[in-house]
Design an enzyme around this catalytic site. Structure first.
Site, PDB file in Angstrom:
ATOM      1  N   ASP A 259       1.395  11.195  -2.564  1.00 15.38           N
ATOM      2  CA  ASP A 259       0.823  10.524  -3.724  1.00 15.38           C
ATOM      3  C   ASP A 259      -0.364   9.700  -3.226  1.00 15.38           C
ATOM      4  OD1 ASP A 259       0.261   9.591  -6.223  1.00 15.38           O
ATOM      5  OD2 ASP A 259       2.281   8.922  -6.688  1.00 15.38           O
TER       6      ASP A 259
HETATM    7  C1  BGC Z   1       0.292   8.633  -9.427  1.00 20.58           C
HETATM    8  C2  BGC Z   1       0.444  10.142  -9.438  1.00 20.58           C
HETATM    9  C3  BGC Z   1      -0.882  10.778  -9.748  1.00 20.58           C
HETATM   10  C4  BGC Z   1      -1.904  10.328  -8.725  1.00 20.58           C
HETATM   11  C5  BGC Z   1      -3.270  10.958  -8.893  1.00 20.58           C
HETATM   12  C6  BGC Z   1      -0.864   8.177  -8.568  1.00 20.58           C
HETATM   13  O1  BGC Z   1      -1.118   6.821  -8.744  1.00 20.58           O
HETATM   14  O2  BGC Z   1       1.491   8.063  -8.967  1.00 20.58           O
HETATM   15  O3  BGC Z   1       1.424  10.515 -10.347  1.00 20.58           O
HETATM   16  O4  BGC Z   1      -0.755  12.173  -9.749  1.00 20.58           O
HETATM   17  O5  BGC Z   1      -2.042   8.912  -8.839  1.00 20.58           O
HETATM   18  O6  BGC Z   1      -3.917  10.506 -10.002  1.00 20.58           O
END
Ligand code: BGC
Length: 709
Positions: free
Chosen positions: A264
């Site tokens: 993530d």
């Molecule tokens: C979130 C993810 C997301 C990623 C990219 C993160 O802050 O937890 O779910 O896919 O950002 O935007």
């Protein structure tokens, strides 16, 4: 590995390989053929680093994507195309109800259909991978991300995880150029953050993780999801992103996941803040050992590239990761067509009439009717309608993660009701002056649109008080004094404590964040042109102190028995100041038509473990209008090797009935769904005695018993 990928890897330098394992956001890339210096400097990167990274997130649009890809390929030595990834969660430009709302539809086919539509739109916009579905099991409405989830039940979650992946990928193992690839997230257990506080510790036992939390991810993997994203949280004291046991033993070995694993956002770097890595290099090594192939935005892997003499272990791990990434790029056909999907023909379907029609249908199927005193609803077209509340003339109906969705093209409730009802009086003033009250007094019914904004749901929106803000409650109290029937329409991304709302409303409709066509769907429901089709995928608590409250909690040694003795006996699992009961239970939702179940039967009394039970039940529509119902089958194991929930959903079927129709419905329940995780951490089915209940919610129904030998 194909010959092509093999040869390509053999030509790559160590630095180029690490580049493929790095993902940067769109801010680093300009569409005018240059790199953007600000973010590069901040991240201490050179322009050359930029032309080696493997993927980019958060960019879309035919022109933008083409320019970035072409510019990149001009500069890249080996001409390995960039992968474009983005969060297309419940719509690209056509926005569908939020995932929690779609879960309320109890309709996997619909979820598959909406997913396929947003996948096609996203592919036409140049996206290759969407960071969806999110299948974290959720039981705490204080956590804002419940809006992205499928709710509190492992079986519903798994069914919808499968439907989402199949829809996104267009029912193909490898999505063609008209679809994007799915990336299931967040592995694992993110929904169990303590106290519902965002990014907080997760401390669930491995037994519980396996018994309840893993099945959503597993269903996505079985449906062929090609990518997985790690979670921000810890599992057993270690951040998931550097957790060898979670990623190598469970995800890769046991669940058999073979594709690229992406971190993530900055989750590798965050191991430093977690206090489990000393610096980025250390964090990078832990993540790599755990099997994370792509570093989203922490630039940790780039640190490894600066090693003059990488160890042979490191080289091996990097080679394995690059192989997975390049195999994936090859499978998408990027080497033959770096502009896959970017055909102007495809763009025409974005925000098309057809897509919007399905969005409207999805909003109807997701809306939950929670209360309908004296059958106030549906209303007649010419009733005098007083419309009030923060969300009455507000396009904030799309919900968080509706990236390309535009509020400017979202119809408000006021506009939809004015199109559909002949007499709508809208009061803009939220304070309700004497003249407003005067006008409202002349109406037949008041519709109050209350709730939380999109900014108050989604990532980083944890709340200690998931309820309607005081100001809006004050408005409802004023309305109450008018002695007129009140219908409250709720806009929310999470379950709320609704006591004053329930008390002061005659009709209560949970619209959630219903998407691009939510307002039109509401008009159809208010008029009775459509039955509200939703049933709660999460329990609505009666009191903040009950949270987390979910229907499938484990049995205790001192359970309530459900009669007067519960009040008399102090030493039971209960509160002294509140009941255990929720305001609205999982699976609950009303329709306009009156329906009833009878004659529930099982095809046998005794089964082998490989059998399926055929549950049959008669459903009757007593009304003169067509009906919609979700028949829900819950099971209960009398004695388990470990504790088991009192009831667990094991099958469901949504049915539509003609006026006065009587139908016999047969539902298949393969018994392997009753297998659970034992104390040796293995999932298996026990012989023994079981109960089954067929009903319209998780609290009541027709009971049968059966035996597995
Ligand atoms: C979130 C993810 C997301 C990623 C990219 C993160 O802050 O937890 O779910 O896919 O950002 O935007």
């Amino acid at each position: 590995m194909s010959q092509f990928v093999k040869e390509l890897i053999s030509k790559m330098t160590f630095t180029e390989k690490i580049g493929q394992m790095t993902q940067l956001s769109g801010d680093f890339f300009a569409s005018d053929n240059s790199a953007i210096t600000g973010p590069l400097q901040q991240a201490n990167l050179a322009t050359t680093d930029l032309y080696q990274v493997g993927s980019i997130l958060g960019v879309s649009g035919v022109d933008e994507v083409k320019k970035i890809q072409e510019n990149y390929l001009q500069h890249s030595r080996l001409k390995i195309p960039l992968l474009f990834m983005a969060d297309v969660v419940h719509g690209y430009r056509t926005i569908f109800p939020i995932p929690l709302a779609l879960a309320a539809s109890f309709d996997p086919q619909l979820v598959s259909q909406t997913s396929e539509i947003f996948s096609r739109e996203a592919a036409a916009g140049g996206v290759h991978v969407t960071f969806a579905p999110m299948v974290d099991l959720v039981r705490d409405p204080r956590w804002g991300r419940v809006m992205e989830a499928n709710g509190e039940d492992p079986f519903l979650n798994s069914e919808l995880a499968k439907a989402s992946v199949e829809g996104i990928q267009g029912q193909q193992k490898i999505p063609d150029a008209d679809h994007v690839a799915a990336c299931v997230k967040h592995f694992a257990g993110y929904g169990a953050v303590e106290a519902g506080r965002e990014y907080n510790t997760v401390d669930i036992s491995e037994w519980r993780l396996r018994d309840q939390y893993l099945s959503g991810y597993q269903a996505a993997i079985e449906a062929g999801v090609p990518l997985v994203m790690t979670a921000f949280n810890t599992f057993q004291g270690k951040p998931a992103t550097g957790n060898y046991h979670l990623m190598r033993d469970i995800l890769r070995r046991e669940l058999g996941f073979k594709g690229p694993l992406i971190s993530d956002w900055d989750a590798i770097g965050e191991m430093i803040a977690h206090g489990t890595a000393s610096d980025l290099q250390d964090a990078a090594q832990q993540a790599l050992k755990a099997g994370v192939d792509i570093d989203m935005m922490s630039m940790a892997y780039l640190k490894l590239a600066r090693r003059v003499h990488p160890s042979s272990e490191l080289v091996d791990l990097v080679n394995q990761a690059v192989e997975r990434i390049l195999n994936f790029k090859e499978s998408l056909g990027l080497f033959t067509d770096p502009n896959r999907g970017l055909h102007s023909e495809n763009e025409k379907q974005i925000f098309s009439t057809h897509n919007l029609e399905i969005a409207q249908q999805a909003a109807v199927e997701s809306t939950v009717l929670l209360k309908n005193k004296n059958n106030l609803l549906p209303l007649s077209k010419d009733c005098r309608l007083g419309l009030v509340g923060k969300f009455a003339d507000n396009p904030d109906l799309l919900g968080s993660w509706s990236w390309q969705g535009k509020m400017a093209e979202t119809q408000t409730i006021k506009s939809a009701l004015q199109e559909n009802f002949t007499k709508v009086s809208y009061i803009q003033n939220q304070q309700l002056q004497a003249v407003d009250l005067q006008l409202l007094k002349q109406q037949d019914v008041i519709v109050a649109c209350l709730g939380l904004s999109a900014q108050q749901s989604g990532e980083a929106t944890s709340m200690t008080h998931p309820q309607i803000p005081d100001q809006q409650l004050a408005l409802l109290r004023k309305l109450q004094q008018l002695n007129k029937p009140i219908i409250t329409v709720l806009i929310t991304g999470r379950p709320l404590v609704l006591n004053p709302i329930i008390k002061n409303s005659d009709g209560l409709l949970l619209l959630w964040f219903p998407g691009s066509r939510g307002a039109a769907a509401l008009a159809q429901i208010l008029l009775g042109e459509k039955e509200p089709g939703g049933r709660l995928p999460m329990t609505f608590p009666k009191d903040l102190g009950q949270i987390p409250l979910y229907y499938n909690n484990f049995r205790t040694g001192r359970p309530l028995v459900g009669d007067k003795s519960d009040l008399e006996n102090k030493y039971l699992s209960k509160y002294i100041d509140q009941e255990n009961q929720p305001a609205f239970c999982f699976g609950y939702g009303l329709g306009y038509a009156k329906t009833a179940l009878s004659e529930s039967k099982l095809d046998k009394k005794t089964y082998q473990s490989i059998d399926s039970i055929k549950v049959s039940v008669k459903i009757e529509n007593h009304s003169d209008i067509s009906a919609k119902q979700v028949i829900q089958v819950y099971c209960h194991q009398i004695v388990g090797e470990t504790v088991r929930p009192q009831w667990e959903l094991k099958a469901f079927q949504k049915v539509k009935l003609q006026p006065k129709e009587i139908r016999k419905v047969e539902i298949d329940l393969p018994l392997n769904r009753l297998a659970y995780v034992h104390s040796d951490l293995k999932r298996r089915l026990d012989p023994g005695n079981y109960c089954l209940r067929v009903g319209f919610d998780s609290q009541s129904g027709l009971r049968q018993s059966f035996k597995i030998i």
